[in-house]
Write a protein that holds these residues in place. Structure first.
Motif, PDB file in Angstrom:
ATOM      1  N   ALA A  99       0.551  -1.405  -0.059  1.00 43.09           N
ATOM      2  CA  ALA A  99       0.173  -0.413  -0.590  1.00 43.09           C
ATOM      3  C   ALA A  99       0.861   1.173   0.077  1.00 43.09           C
ATOM      4  N   TRP A 141       2.069   2.110  -3.532  1.00 47.39           N
ATOM      5  CA  TRP A 141       0.904   2.442  -4.138  1.00 47.39           C
ATOM      6  C   TRP A 141       0.988   4.451  -3.786  1.00 47.39           C
ATOM      7  N   LEU A 142       1.017   4.705  -2.991  1.00 50.30           N
ATOM      8  CA  LEU A 142       0.391   5.920  -1.777  1.00 50.30           C
ATOM      9  C   LEU A 142       1.208   7.139  -2.771  1.00 50.30           C
ATOM     10  N   VAL A 166      -7.280  10.005   0.107  1.00 52.45           N
ATOM     11  CA  VAL A 166      -7.475   8.636   1.579  1.00 52.45           C
ATOM     12  C   VAL A 166      -8.446   9.214   2.373  1.00 52.45           C
ATOM     13  N   LEU A 184      -8.280   3.328   0.682  1.00 55.27           N
ATOM     14  CA  LEU A 184      -8.156   3.953  -0.914  1.00 55.27           C
ATOM     15  C   LEU A 184      -8.523   4.896  -1.657  1.00 55.27           C
TER      16      LEU A 184
END
Ligand code: SF4
Lengths: 467, 193
Positions: free
Chosen positions: B125, B128-129, B137, B148
């Motif tokens: 995660a 991805w961020l 978010v 997300l």
């Protein structure tokens, strides 16, 4: 029979006012609260705003070190502190200590110094105590078998008001060191190599206990150098079990127990080392025999190689590349023989008498290279006094170095002692972060012996070439 | 302290790992004796050029960063010093949460005491961020989840007592002061000299 306990667990348990539960952290009692001018003002303000008293002024002890000047004329003469905001901070600490009844070793006190140097030096720091300070290098005091860790300003306020902290029990990490350190290699090289191994975040959530024959063979100054940098591996605290070396160091110090109280304390302290069979959540073994003088080349203390080594190549790591760009280095480059502009001997890592002796041993009869600015700053006024009694100051001055009053000085850029933009500084302090010693300053962390060798040659030098 | 239950914001990203407190707030700004006004100096050496002008390429200076209250940062954020000036500077700037894969101990403690949420997420995660700055978010304290934009949720750990304090605006000093009887009893039994 109770389960075997580690040194840390013994100290922790004996300070639980309320043990932790699933829902709430432990209430932990604090035996010694050290404060300084930078992280205390807002905590005193919090007391005033809530109309609270300082619960145990007798367990609270203040000094000034971070923003204080090191030039003699500014400390003892009439010259003003050049940074006006720093001068204000110093005055505010004086006012706060007077208002709340806290003992303060002020700017001109002969016992003043860097908070982590004077705690042990005065005998305030003792085995088995819980020690806190609004400063991350409080880990230093763990060298005497205390549980000592840095806290933030809100927590400084908590200790002021209640003498307690809310704490979750950290995990335990044993770093077992064996093998004899060879000539020219010392505690600083050892701790830099350990951080290089476990990484700058490797100790997060843990209290480290340094153990093994190598640690047992170190004197107290060297043990403090090791525990000091525990935080650079992310650990809150570092500890070393007290032994005869510890007791010999403490005996007769002004704030250590005396007479019958000493005998009683000694009996208690002898119970502190970990029980046989006590286990740690993690263990790391380290062989010190092959260790060489170490130096950092990047912008965190984990970026470290032997002085004669080569900067590694991490082609796919943009952060690594950015760090090297800041330092003006390239992957695959050697740091040995790289020109040096500034040499700083001092800080709570390496500002004790044995550190100054090491540096002086190498400088005796030699000169600081042309163009190198060398600054020697004792960690406390007492260290300064002792060094002068041995004539170390003459050695430094005759070599061409500057000899100053004690303080944090060039370890961090807030008191006027700065490394100029882009300059390379070999420093015995603990942090080589970007801008730590001044905007654009490039810090190479090393031992006092290595730093002195670099000063003599004006280039990064393995001290074994000169001893 | 105001209670926090949920946070919804776009993110601003600082990808480097091991961002230390000397970057968050350089030492020369620590001569202050109050908590206010530090946001101006947040990341000073990264944010401003030698002439004092904001660097346009720095994430926090970009127009999209305005109003963001969630910072996504590289591994081991906040290492270094115990200066609480670091969370003071971040909150003064308007940030309310820091998301990373590891956050240094003292910084995390200090953050919690100032209503700045330390959110530790797993590497997937996090990656991805980091790769999607500006993602919208939601952080929910009741469920300890970060959601997300696609609706996927990831859980994060938060010490129960700290969570309780944040959600109810309870300050820890009040809690400690209520333990007075136990503290006095401890002092009596251990004869703290
Ligand atoms: S010498 Fe450096 S590391 Fe030590 S307390 Fe002072 S500023 Fe902090």
């Amino acid at each position: 029979m109770t389960a075997p306990l580690t040194l840390f667990e013994k100290v922790w348990r004996s300070h639980e006012v309320v043990p932790e539960t699933a829902d709430a952290p432990a209430v932990l009692y604090i035996d010694l609260h050290l404060i300084h001018e930078v992280t205390s003002p807002q905590a005193f303000t919090a007391l005033r705003e809530r109309g609270l008293r300082l619960r145990r002024p007798d367990l609270t002890f203040a000094t000034m070190d971070h923003s204080t000047p090191t030039r003699t004329e500014q400390v003892f003469g009439g010259a003003p502190i050049s940074v006006e905001a720093a001068a204000r901070q110093v005055r505010e600490l004086e006012r706060n200590c007077a208002a709340f009844g806290v003992e303060l070793l002020g700017l001109r006190d002969a016992r003043r110094g860097i908070v982590h140097i004077i705690g042990p030096e005065l005998g305030l720091t003792q085995p088995g105590k819980t020690v806190v300070c609004g400063d991350s290098h409080t880990s230093t005091h763990g060298a005497l078998g205390a549980l000592a860790f840095g806290i933030g300003t809100t927590e400084v306020g908590h200790v002021f008001a209640t003498q307690c902290l809310l704490q979750r029990k950290p995990r335990t990490l044993a770093v077992n060191v064996r093998g004899r350190l060879s000539a020219g290699v010392g505690a600083k090289d050892l701790i830099l190599a350990i951080i290089g191994r476990i990484g700058v975040g490797g100790g997060t959530g843990h209290v480290i206990e340094y153990r093994g024959e190598t640690i047992a063979g170190l004197d107290m100054d060297a043990r403090m150098t090791v525990c000091n940098m525990s935080i650079e591996a992310g650990a809150r605290a570092g500890m070393i079990a007290p032994d005869e070396t510890t007791y010999r160091y403490l005996a007769g110090r002004p704030r250590a127990p005396q007479g019958e109280a000493w005998d009683a304390a000694l009996e208690r302290w002898r119970q502190l080392p970990g029980d046989p069979g006590a286990s740690f959540e993690r263990e790391v073994d380290f062989d010190a025999a092959a260790l060489e003088p170490m130096m950092t080349y990047g912008t965190n203390p984990g970026m470290v190689i032997p002085v004669g080594g080569t900067i590694p190549d991490r082609a796919d790591d943009p952060v690594f590349a950015k760090s090297l760009a800041y330092m003006g280095f390239a992957p695959g480059e050697r740091i040995q023989e790289h020109p040096v502009n500034v040499v700083f001997i001092g800080s709570c890592t390496n500002g004790r008498l044995s550190d100054l002796r090491a540096a002086a041993s190498l400088l005796r009869g030699r000169k600081v290279a042309n163009g190198v600015h060398m600054l020697v700053v004792p960690g406390s006024q007492q260290v300064k006094h002792e060094a002068e009694a041995e004539g170390l100051d003459r050695i430094f001055i005759e070599a061409g170095a500057e000899w100053r009053e004690s303080g944090c000085s060039m370890c961090l850029g807030m008191n006027g002692d700065l490394v100029p933009q882009g300059h390379y500084a070999v420093s015995t302090s603990n942090r080589n972060f970007e801008g730590r010693q001044g905007i654009g300053a490039r810090t190479l962390l090393a031992s006092p012996l290595t730093a002195a060798a670099c000063a003599v040659r004006g280039r990064v030098t393995d001290p074994r070439e000169l001893i | 302290m105001d209670p926090i239950r949920t946070l919804r914001s776009r993110t601003v990203v600082l990808a480097p790992s091991d961002i230390d407190t000397d970057q968050i707030i350089p030492a020369r700004f620590l001569t202050t004796t109050s908590r206010e006004g530090l946001g101006e100096h947040l990341f000073a050496d990264w944010r401003y050029g030698p002439d004092g002008a904001p660097r346009v390429d720095f994430a926090l200076n970009q127009p999209e960063a305005r109003g963001c209250s969630i910072l996504v940062a590289g591994h081991n954020f906040g290492c270094g010093s115990s200066r609480e000036h670091a969370p003071w500077a971040l909150t003064d700037f308007g940030l309310r949460a820091v998301v990373s894969t590891q956050i240094a101990d003292i910084f995390r403690n200090n953050a919690l005491k100032n209503g700045l949420l330390p959110v530790i997420v797993e590497p997937g995660a996090h990656r991805w961020l980091i790769e999607h700055p500006g993602a919208e978010v939601t952080i929910d304290l009741a469920s300890c989840t970060l959601t997300l934009p696609g609706g996927e949720t990831v859980r994060f750990p938060l010490e129960p007592f700290a969570r309780y304090c944040l959600m109810n605006g309870v300050d820890e000093l009040g809690f400690l002061l209520e333990r007075e009887a136990q503290i006095a009893a401890y002092e009596a039994r251990s004869a703290v000299a």
